[in-house]
Design an enzyme around this catalytic site. Sequence first.
Site, PDB file in Angstrom:
ATOM      1  N   LYS A   1       0.851  -1.212   0.000  1.00  0.00           N
ATOM      2  CA  LYS A   1       0.000   0.000   0.000  1.00  0.00           C
ATOM      3  C   LYS A   1       0.877   1.249   0.000  1.00  0.00           C
ATOM      4  CE  LYS A   1      -1.676   1.441   4.094  1.00  0.00           C
ATOM      5  NZ  LYS A   1      -1.342   2.847   4.452  1.00  0.00           N
ATOM      6  N   ASN A   2       1.916   1.228   0.852  1.00  0.00           N
ATOM      7  CA  ASN A   2       2.704   2.445   1.055  1.00  0.00           C
ATOM      8  C   ASN A   2       3.720   2.692  -0.045  1.00  0.00           C
ATOM      9  OD1 ASN A   2       1.169   2.836   3.263  1.00  0.00           O
ATOM     10  ND2 ASN A   2       2.750   2.344   4.767  1.00  0.00           N
TER      11      ASN A   2
ATOM     12  N   ARG B   1      -5.090  11.019   4.456  1.00  0.00           N
ATOM     13  CA  ARG B   1      -4.020  11.999   4.537  1.00  0.00           C
ATOM     14  C   ARG B   1      -2.955  11.767   3.476  1.00  0.00           C
ATOM     15  NH1 ARG B   1       0.422  11.665   6.615  1.00  0.00           N
ATOM     16  NH2 ARG B   1       0.363  13.752   7.492  1.00  0.00           N
TER      17      ARG B   1
ATOM     18  N   CYS C   1      -4.661  12.115  13.010  1.00  0.00           N
ATOM     19  CA  CYS C   1      -5.495  10.911  12.964  1.00  0.00           C
ATOM     20  C   CYS C   1      -5.304  10.197  14.301  1.00  0.00           C
ATOM     21  CB  CYS C   1      -5.075  10.029  11.797  1.00  0.00           C
ATOM     22  SG  CYS C   1      -3.428   9.371  11.990  1.00  0.00           S
TER      23      CYS C   1
ATOM     24  N   ARG D   1       0.558  14.174  12.948  1.00  0.00           N
ATOM     25  CA  ARG D   1       0.842  14.017  11.502  1.00  0.00           C
ATOM     26  C   ARG D   1       1.060  15.375  10.818  1.00  0.00           C
ATOM     27  NH1 ARG D   1      -0.981   8.779  10.141  1.00  0.00           N
ATOM     28  NH2 ARG D   1       0.537   8.830   8.466  1.00  0.00           N
TER      29      ARG D   1
ATOM     30  N   ILE E   1       2.700  18.413   8.459  1.00  0.00           N
ATOM     31  CA  ILE E   1       3.206  18.396   7.077  1.00  0.00           C
ATOM     32  C   ILE E   1       4.200  19.538   6.844  1.00  0.00           C
ATOM     33  CG2 ILE E   1       1.143  17.259   6.143  1.00  0.00           C
ATOM     34  CD1 ILE E   1       0.303  20.049   5.052  1.00  0.00           C
ATOM     35  N   ASP E   2       4.758  20.078   7.927  1.00  0.00           N
ATOM     36  CA  ASP E   2       5.674  21.219   7.776  1.00  0.00           C
ATOM     37  C   ASP E   2       6.892  20.881   6.927  1.00  0.00           C
ATOM     38  OD1 ASP E   2       7.838  20.872  10.539  1.00  0.00           O
ATOM     39  OD2 ASP E   2       6.188  19.541  10.080  1.00  0.00           O
ATOM     40  N   LEU E   3       7.377  19.662   7.015  1.00  0.00           N
ATOM     41  CA  LEU E   3       8.573  19.300   6.232  1.00  0.00           C
ATOM     42  C   LEU E   3       8.238  19.190   4.740  1.00  0.00           C
ATOM     43  CD1 LEU E   3      10.110  16.619   8.633  1.00  0.00           C
ATOM     44  CD2 LEU E   3      10.754  19.024   8.399  1.00  0.00           C
TER      45      LEU E   3
ATOM     46  N   ASP F   1       4.967   0.583  12.209  1.00  0.00           N
ATOM     47  CA  ASP F   1       3.761  -0.069  11.665  1.00  0.00           C
ATOM     48  C   ASP F   1       3.619  -1.519  12.110  1.00  0.00           C
ATOM     49  OD1 ASP F   1       3.773   1.624   8.426  1.00  0.00           O
ATOM     50  OD2 ASP F   1       3.290   2.290  10.441  1.00  0.00           O
TER      51      ASP F   1
ATOM     52  N   ILE G   1       7.932   7.195  17.011  1.00  0.00           N
ATOM     53  CA  ILE G   1       7.514   7.857  15.773  1.00  0.00           C
ATOM     54  C   ILE G   1       6.191   8.600  15.947  1.00  0.00           C
ATOM     55  CG2 ILE G   1       6.992   7.549  13.320  1.00  0.00           C
ATOM     56  CD1 ILE G   1       9.883   6.838  13.950  1.00  0.00           C
TER      57      ILE G   1
ATOM     58  N   ARG H   1      -8.426  -0.489   5.141  1.00  0.00           N
ATOM     59  CA  ARG H   1      -7.567   0.525   4.509  1.00  0.00           C
ATOM     60  C   ARG H   1      -6.250  -0.094   4.033  1.00  0.00           C
ATOM     61  NH1 ARG H   1      -5.825   4.784   8.044  1.00  0.00           N
ATOM     62  NH2 ARG H   1      -4.661   5.221   6.148  1.00  0.00           N
TER      63      ARG H   1
HETATM   64  C1  EPZ Z   1       4.392   6.877   6.306  1.00  0.00           C
HETATM   65  O1  EPZ Z   1       3.582   7.894   6.887  1.00  0.00           O
HETATM   66  C2  EPZ Z   1       3.498   5.649   6.232  1.00  0.00           C
HETATM   67  N1  EPZ Z   1       2.337   5.922   5.387  1.00  0.00           N
HETATM   68  C3  EPZ Z   1       3.034   5.253   7.646  1.00  0.00           C
HETATM   69  O2  EPZ Z   1       2.285   4.056   7.541  1.00  0.00           O
HETATM   70  C4  EPZ Z   1       4.274   4.989   8.504  1.00  0.00           C
HETATM   71  O3  EPZ Z   1       3.867   4.692   9.816  1.00  0.00           O
HETATM   72  C5  EPZ Z   1       5.180   6.231   8.506  1.00  0.00           C
HETATM   73  O4  EPZ Z   1       5.527   6.585   7.137  1.00  0.00           O
HETATM   74  C6  EPZ Z   1       6.460   6.005   9.284  1.00  0.00           C
HETATM   75  O5  EPZ Z   1       7.154   4.920   8.752  1.00  0.00           O
HETATM   76  C7  EPZ Z   1       2.472   5.887   4.047  1.00  0.00           C
HETATM   77  O6  EPZ Z   1       3.549   5.671   3.509  1.00  0.00           O
HETATM   78  C8  EPZ Z   1       1.223   6.124   3.245  1.00  0.00           C
HETATM   79  P1  EPZ Z   1       6.383  10.313   8.344  1.00  0.00           P
HETATM   80  P2  EPZ Z   1       4.115   9.435   6.887  1.00  0.00           P
HETATM   81  O7  EPZ Z   1       6.247  11.558   7.536  1.00  0.00           O
HETATM   82  O8  EPZ Z   1       4.815   9.722   5.617  1.00  0.00           O
HETATM   83  C9  EPZ Z   1       6.455  13.640  11.712  1.00  0.00           C
HETATM   84  C10 EPZ Z   1       0.442   2.635   7.894  1.00  0.00           C
HETATM   85  O9  EPZ Z   1       0.015   2.087   8.924  1.00  0.00           O
HETATM   86  N2  EPZ Z   1       6.380  14.598  10.609  1.00  0.00           N
HETATM   87  O10 EPZ Z   1       7.627   9.493   8.203  1.00  0.00           O
HETATM   88  O11 EPZ Z   1       2.980  10.301   7.266  1.00  0.00           O
HETATM   89  C11 EPZ Z   1       5.137  12.902  11.917  1.00  0.00           C
HETATM   90  O12 EPZ Z   1       4.285  13.661  12.748  1.00  0.00           O
HETATM   91  C12 EPZ Z   1       0.885   4.083   7.926  1.00  0.00           C
HETATM   92  O13 EPZ Z   1       0.554   2.069   6.777  1.00  0.00           O
HETATM   93  C13 EPZ Z   1       6.574  15.950  10.868  1.00  0.00           C
HETATM   94  O14 EPZ Z   1       6.789  16.352  12.004  1.00  0.00           O
HETATM   95  O15 EPZ Z   1       5.148   9.365   8.089  1.00  0.00           O
HETATM   96  C14 EPZ Z   1       5.568  11.609  12.558  1.00  0.00           C
HETATM   97  O16 EPZ Z   1       5.699  11.813  13.954  1.00  0.00           O
HETATM   98  C15 EPZ Z   1       0.663   4.720   9.298  1.00  0.00           C
HETATM   99  N3  EPZ Z   1       6.484  16.836   9.831  1.00  0.00           N
HETATM  100  C16 EPZ Z   1       6.962  11.356  11.961  1.00  0.00           C
HETATM  101  O17 EPZ Z   1       7.375  12.606  11.385  1.00  0.00           O
HETATM  102  C17 EPZ Z   1       6.228  16.432   8.544  1.00  0.00           C
HETATM  103  O18 EPZ Z   1       6.168  17.294   7.634  1.00  0.00           O
HETATM  104  C18 EPZ Z   1       7.005  10.286  10.887  1.00  0.00           C
HETATM  105  O19 EPZ Z   1       6.121  10.708   9.877  1.00  0.00           O
HETATM  106  C19 EPZ Z   1       6.036  15.060   8.300  1.00  0.00           C
HETATM  107  C20 EPZ Z   1       6.123  14.145   9.344  1.00  0.00           C
END
Ligand code: EPZ
Length: 426
Positions: free
Chosen positions: A22-23, A92, A116, A121, A123-125, A305, A327, A397
């Site tokens: 999925k990811n 998202r 969620c 979650r 999105i600042d980065l 995950d 995380i 999902r």
């Molecule tokens: C991806 O989510 C996966 N989803 C998640 O899988 C997975 O848990 C996660 O990566 C971590 O491995 C998909 O790929 C669709 P992140 P993502 O950006 O990209 C913080 C599942 O169960 N952050 O690596 O949203 C954030 O808050 C899902 O399949 C910022 O602060 O994860 C989190 O604490 C759940 N600013 C951490 O980074 C940002 O701009 C990791 O988030 C972005 C993220």
Amino acid sequence: MDKLVIEGGKPLSGTIVIQGAKNAALPILAASMLVEGVVTIEHVPKLLDIDVMLNILRELGCRAEHVDETVQLDTTSLHSSHIPEALMRQMRSSIFLMGPLLARFGEVTIYQPGGCAIGERKIDLHLSGLQELGAQIVEEDSRITCYAKRLKGAEIHLDLPSVGATENIMMAAVLAEGLTTISNAAREPEIQDLQNFLNSMGAKIIGAGTDTITIEGVEKLTPCRYQVIPDRIVTGTIMVAAAATRGQVTLLNTCPSHLTSLIHVLRRTGVQIAVDGDIIKVGAAVRPKAVDRIVTSPYPAFPTDMQSQIMVLLALADGVSIMKETIFEGRFKHVDELSRMGADIRVDLSSAYIRGVSRLYGATVEATDLRAGAALVIAGLAAQGKTVVEQVHHIDRGYDRIESMLGRLGARITRYSPVESNPIVP
Ligand code: EPZ
């Protein structure tokens, strides 16, 4: 809302073929918007999240068909880069569309995806990365609009290795002018899959899978046919279910190298694991041993995950285990539900102290998010008696008909839908 009814206590046994990731599929579907023409993507599972993404692409003018496990997209008639707020809120991961649509149209409008069940979650980065590539960003309430005549390559450093931000910036940089480097990039296999997909269309990217990714901008891309990698989290979920039910399961079409940290932890509990090419065999005949400490961290460390699923095995282990979630700040919502099944788990901030018990007992429990729901299904399979898992849409999902998947391994699991009084035959 559907629910799953599980008669526990039966060891899983048999062979299963793992679905596509999925990811990996979600960013690849988004990245397809970078090219004009027909893109074919194979090994895409039938999941709610995939359906939502395809509906968004259709809303933007793309033709999208999903037959068996093959998606065919025709992006020729793509005419909008404004993602409807209602669809954004459904998933998202629609955030992945920012980079591609900005690169293709020079403008994109999205809405704050919001948090969620598992955390804020942010999105600042994502936004700061696009800004460094030259995008102007206007935020009005929850609406975010990005503008850029043509993106320009830049040296981007991520404060933390965000998977989504790494992918969004990669996709935006593919058609940018000049060279982009992303340092402190996330290293997940799904990012490598995205690089391979983009390079199949003529992009020039190297470094995915390491912490530094380099993208040399190109003028245009050419449509391709691509097959998505197997889903490492679905693989891990089935492995833990086999272990928790003391079964014997063979998993086909896997990528064992994507699961090194999980395999290491499972072997520490005493589970037998044999790897041969893309085949993983899992066997457990005795009570698992506790693991003193597991810490979730970015790939290749233990994946967040898999945190809720492995906790079920540890809840049945001989001894006390400690799980630290680094995380997502809200990813322990399955603990209360497991406790209702007899688990002995205490949460203190980001750590869970798991004192193994000899058995769990069936109960009616509620899935709060995708992986927590999967964990409750595993607990139901291992428990004595009947378990009812509600809010199954969370599980749908990420798992393609989980009751069929597990039913083929001998599980006594049935889906009930409120509209039909009879069970849905898997
Ligand atoms: C991806 O989510 C996966 N989803 C998640 O899988 C997975 O848990 C996660 O990566 C971590 O491995 C998909 O790929 C669709 P992140 P993502 O950006 O990209 C913080 C599942 O169960 N952050 O690596 O949203 C954030 O808050 C899902 O399949 C910022 O602060 O994860 C989190 O604490 C759940 N600013 C951490 O980074 C940002 O701009 C990791 O988030 C972005 C993220």
